[in-house]
Design a protein around this motif. Structure first.
Motif, short mmCIF file in Angstrom:
data_model
loop_
_atom_site.label_atom_id
_atom_site.label_comp_id
_atom_site.label_asym_id
_atom_site.label_seq_id
_atom_site.Cartn_x
_atom_site.Cartn_y
_atom_site.Cartn_z
N THR A 4 0.83 -1.20 0.00
CA THR A 4 0.00 0.00 0.00
C THR A 4 0.86 1.25 0.00
O THR A 4 2.01 1.22 0.48
CB THR A 4 -0.91 0.02 1.24
OG1 THR A 4 -0.10 0.09 2.41
CG2 THR A 4 -1.79 -1.21 1.30
N PRO A 5 0.33 2.35 -0.52
CA PRO A 5 1.10 3.60 -0.51
C PRO A 5 1.50 4.04 0.89
O PRO A 5 2.61 4.54 1.10
CB PRO A 5 0.14 4.62 -1.13
CG PRO A 5 -0.78 3.81 -1.97
CD PRO A 5 -0.92 2.49 -1.27
N SER A 6 0.63 3.83 1.86
CA SER A 6 0.96 4.24 3.23
C SER A 6 2.10 3.39 3.80
O SER A 6 2.95 3.90 4.52
CB SER A 6 -0.27 4.13 4.13
OG SER A 6 -0.74 2.81 4.18
N ALA A 7 2.12 2.10 3.44
CA ALA A 7 3.20 1.23 3.91
C ALA A 7 4.53 1.61 3.26
O ALA A 7 5.59 1.58 3.90
CB ALA A 7 2.88 -0.23 3.61
N THR A 11 7.86 2.98 5.18
CA THR A 11 9.20 2.41 4.97
C THR A 11 10.22 3.52 4.72
O THR A 11 11.32 3.49 5.26
CB THR A 11 9.18 1.44 3.77
OG1 THR A 11 8.20 0.44 4.00
CG2 THR A 11 10.52 0.78 3.58
N ARG A 12 9.82 4.51 3.89
CA ARG A 12 10.72 5.64 3.62
C ARG A 12 10.99 6.43 4.90
O ARG A 12 12.12 6.82 5.18
CB ARG A 12 10.12 6.57 2.56
CG ARG A 12 10.04 5.97 1.18
CD ARG A 12 9.75 7.03 0.13
NE ARG A 12 8.55 7.81 0.40
CZ ARG A 12 7.33 7.51 -0.04
NH1 ARG A 12 7.14 6.40 -0.75
NH2 ARG A 12 6.30 8.30 0.23
N ARG A 13 9.96 6.65 5.68
CA ARG A 13 10.09 7.41 6.93
C ARG A 13 11.02 6.67 7.91
O ARG A 13 11.88 7.28 8.54
CB ARG A 13 8.72 7.63 7.57
CG ARG A 13 8.78 8.56 8.77
CD ARG A 13 7.47 8.68 9.49
NE ARG A 13 6.39 9.11 8.63
CZ ARG A 13 5.21 8.48 8.50
NH1 ARG A 13 4.96 7.39 9.17
NH2 ARG A 13 4.29 8.95 7.70
N ILE A 14 10.83 5.37 8.02
CA ILE A 14 11.67 4.56 8.91
C ILE A 14 13.13 4.64 8.49
O ILE A 14 14.03 4.76 9.32
CB ILE A 14 11.17 3.10 8.95
CG1 ILE A 14 9.84 3.02 9.69
CG2 ILE A 14 12.20 2.18 9.60
CD1 ILE A 14 9.12 1.70 9.49
#
Length: 88
Positions: A4-7, A11-14
């Protein structure tokens, strides 16, 4: 793999946060190493100055959540006691 786009965004944020936290942890270790080296050399003034500069960095890492508050306090306390023992 994230679907999903939110996932994908998570991942990018993490990845960004991990890079920042790694840099902070490395910075703490560098400051602590300077104190350790000053203690090993037996120079009281250098050790005290290094501890003075390391203390806010360690506490900042605790504030930002890189290390636990008690861990930060313990590290500072142990370094301070070693510097004080060196002065006596």
């Amino acid at each position: 793999m994230a679907n999903t786009p939110s996932a994908k965004k998570a991942t990018r944020r993490i990845a960004r946060r991990t890079a920042v936290n790694t840099a902070r942890r490395s910075r703490i270790r560098s400051f602590m190493r300077k104190v350790e080296e000053a203690i090993a050399s037996g120079d009281v003034n250098t050790a005290a100055e290094a501890l003075k500069s390391a203390q806010p960095e360690i506490m900042r890492a605790a504030t930002k959540g890189v290390i636990h508050k008690n861990t930060a306090s313990r590290k500072i306390s142990r370094l301070a006691s070693r510097v004080k023992a060196l002065a006596d």
